[in-house]
Design an enzyme around this catalytic site. Structure first.
Site, PDB file in Angstrom:
ATOM      1  N   PRO A 276      -8.055  12.068  -9.564  1.00 16.18           N
ATOM      2  CA  PRO A 276      -8.074  10.679 -10.043  1.00 16.18           C
ATOM      3  C   PRO A 276      -6.903   9.879  -9.488  1.00 16.18           C
ATOM      4  O   PRO A 276      -5.786  10.389  -9.367  1.00 16.18           O
ATOM      5  CB  PRO A 276      -7.942  10.829 -11.568  1.00 16.18           C
ATOM      6  N   GLY A 277      -7.175   8.639  -9.117  1.00 20.86           N
ATOM      7  CA  GLY A 277      -6.095   7.751  -8.664  1.00 20.86           C
ATOM      8  C   GLY A 277      -6.020   6.537  -9.575  1.00 20.86           C
ATOM      9  O   GLY A 277      -5.072   6.333 -10.331  1.00 20.86           O
ATOM     10  N   CYS A 346      -3.059 -19.830   3.913  1.00 21.79           N
ATOM     11  CA  CYS A 346      -4.024 -20.844   4.371  1.00 21.79           C
ATOM     12  C   CYS A 346      -5.397 -20.254   4.622  1.00 21.79           C
ATOM     13  O   CYS A 346      -5.880 -20.193   5.757  1.00 21.79           O
ATOM     14  CB  CYS A 346      -3.517 -21.480   5.654  1.00 21.79           C
TER      15      CYS A 346
END
Ligand code: LLP
Length: 421
Positions: A276-277, A346
């Site tokens: 798991p992360g 932008c």
């Protein structure tokens, strides 16, 4: 549950006011809670209680060495996907026999480094990669422990960019070809086949796809054993999702996930490994940013922040939703209004949220992006020559900068000018 709560009208990370960190390090920045990281690790560790297991944190989610060390000291292994991650895990003090090497394109150098530095296993993704691991191991006079990542062809029902378990994805070997690929592995003298690996995607919000995949792994285990392979470890990948909103449809809990694993695979007598992360790091981190301007538009107001898409790319890349809260708690009953919350880059894609209801905010106010601990800082860039933002770790009433903001000189001096200019 996390440890970012309001106290007396101000947002805290554990026992430290966010505004105090902002005053010390400047904005924007990432802040992580040690207690939340450890809590989440323990949820998985406890969920597999009673079975031989190792929780290997998928460090791609947040790979600062202070985070790795915090988890390693609690007993976590690591799942790495590059030579750089391998070295980073080692630098944080993780022993090689607790490091699993995943990833579709391991290079010869990466394989050599991991073999000489110590490795728990390689999760092999293709036959050509298998041949290269075998060749490097033989050249070093070593035996490389491997699993084969199988692709079970199940729909993870998650965002297309983070689903990995369908046959059209680039990951693993089709499960229908597993027997011949394992036969090849067994014939290569530099390899020792120890198990099976599967990972079907990330941010899964239901157990069903996992269960479908794990049932296929159970069946394959029996088949491979009957062909003489000593299958003794099952790496089940990561992927359990986290609640990004505070609605009721929260993903299943680690304890439910663990119970399903025991039900589908518990009788096989294999060691269980999970990677798991997001669930460990996601809700253990915030990105804190400051409102630079409030600009009135025709049908909405814009909150222009000092944080941008280069600092947290998830909304631009996956249309991801992050809860955004004011660091000063809004007074009860205050009327909310819709804002577009944007960064200064932008590009129209530099938009964190559209028409998001927020309390009235002014220039200089701090806001926090919740659930930003996973795939936040690690995916940031210096686009627009914007410095990578600092990372801060809180532990009780203490905090420390665990990655400094680079100076503009440092950034600019990384370029070198050719002699002909
Ligand atoms: N194991 C393997 C082999 C993986 O590829 C991954 C994630 C994990 C474990 C950990 O999955 P988790 O438990 O964190 O869901 N950048 C995307 C997520 C990419 C996930 C890639 N693989 C995002 O921001 O949503």
């Amino acid at each position: 549950m996390d440890h970012f709560l309001y106290r007396d009208g101000a947002l805290f990370a554990e026992d430290v006011p966010i505004s105090e960190i902002a005053a010390a390090v400047g904005t924007p920045f990432y802040v992580y809670s040690t207690a939340t990281l450890l809590r989440h690790f323990k949820l998985f560790d406890d969920a597999l209680d009673g079975t031989d297991h190792l929780v290997c944190y998928a460090m791609k989610a947040a790979s600062n060495q202070a985070i790795l060390k915090t988890l390693a000291q609690a007993g976590a292994g690591m799942d790495v996907v590059s030579g750089g991650e391998y070295l980073r895990a080692k630098a944080a003090g993780v022993p090689g026999d607790k490091i699993v090497f995943s990833g579709v394109g391991k290079t010869e150098d990466e394989i050599r480094n991991a073999l000489t530095g110590g490795i728990r296993q390689f999760n092999v993704e293709s036959e050509p990669e298998m041949e290269v691991i075998n060749a490097v191991a033989q050249e070093l006079g070593m035996i490389a422990p491997i699993t084969v990542r199988v692709n079970p062809d199940v729909d993870a029902k998650t965002h297309a960019k983070i689903a990995t378990g369908k046959s059209e994805n680039k990951f693993g070997i089709p499960i229908s070809r597993a027997l011949e690929v394992y036969a090849l592995a067994a014939s290569l003298p530099g390899l020792e086949v120890i198990g099976i690996d599967v990972h079907i995607g990330s941010q899964l919000t239901e157990l069903e796809p996992f269960e479908l995949a794990y049932n296929k792994v159970a069946e394959l285990t029996e088949q491979l054993r009957s062909e003489g392979h000593n299958i003794r470890r099952l790496d089940l990948g990561g992927g359990l999702g986290i609640p990004y909103t505070r609605s009721n449809d929260a993903p299943p809990l680690p304890v439910e996930y663990g119970a399903m694993i025991k039900k589908t695979l518990g009788d096989l007598g294999c060691e269980i490994e999970i990677e798991p992360g997001r669930l460990i790091a996601g809700n253990a981190g915030l990105m804190v940013s400051k409102v630079i301007y409030v600009k009135s538009g025709e049908d909405r107001d814009f909150l222009i922040l000092d944080g941008a898409m280069n600092d947290l790319i998830r909304p631009a890349m996956y249309e991801a939703y992050h809860d955004i809260v004011a660091v000063t708690e809004p007074a009860p009953g205050v009327e909310q209004r819709p804002y577009d919350i944007v960064g200064p880059v932008c590009e129209s894609g530099d938009t964190f949220a559209k028409k998001r209801n927020m309390p009235p905010l002014s220039a200089g106010d701090l806001i926090a992006f919740r659930s930003a601990g996973a795939y936040g800082a690690v995916m940031s860039s210096e686009y627009n020559t914007r410095p990578l933002i600092p990372e801060v770790l809180v532990h009780g009433d203490q905090f420390a900068v665990i990655r400094e903001r680079p100076s503009f000189d440092e950034m600019i001096n990384r370029d070198t000018i050719p002699t002909w200019l």
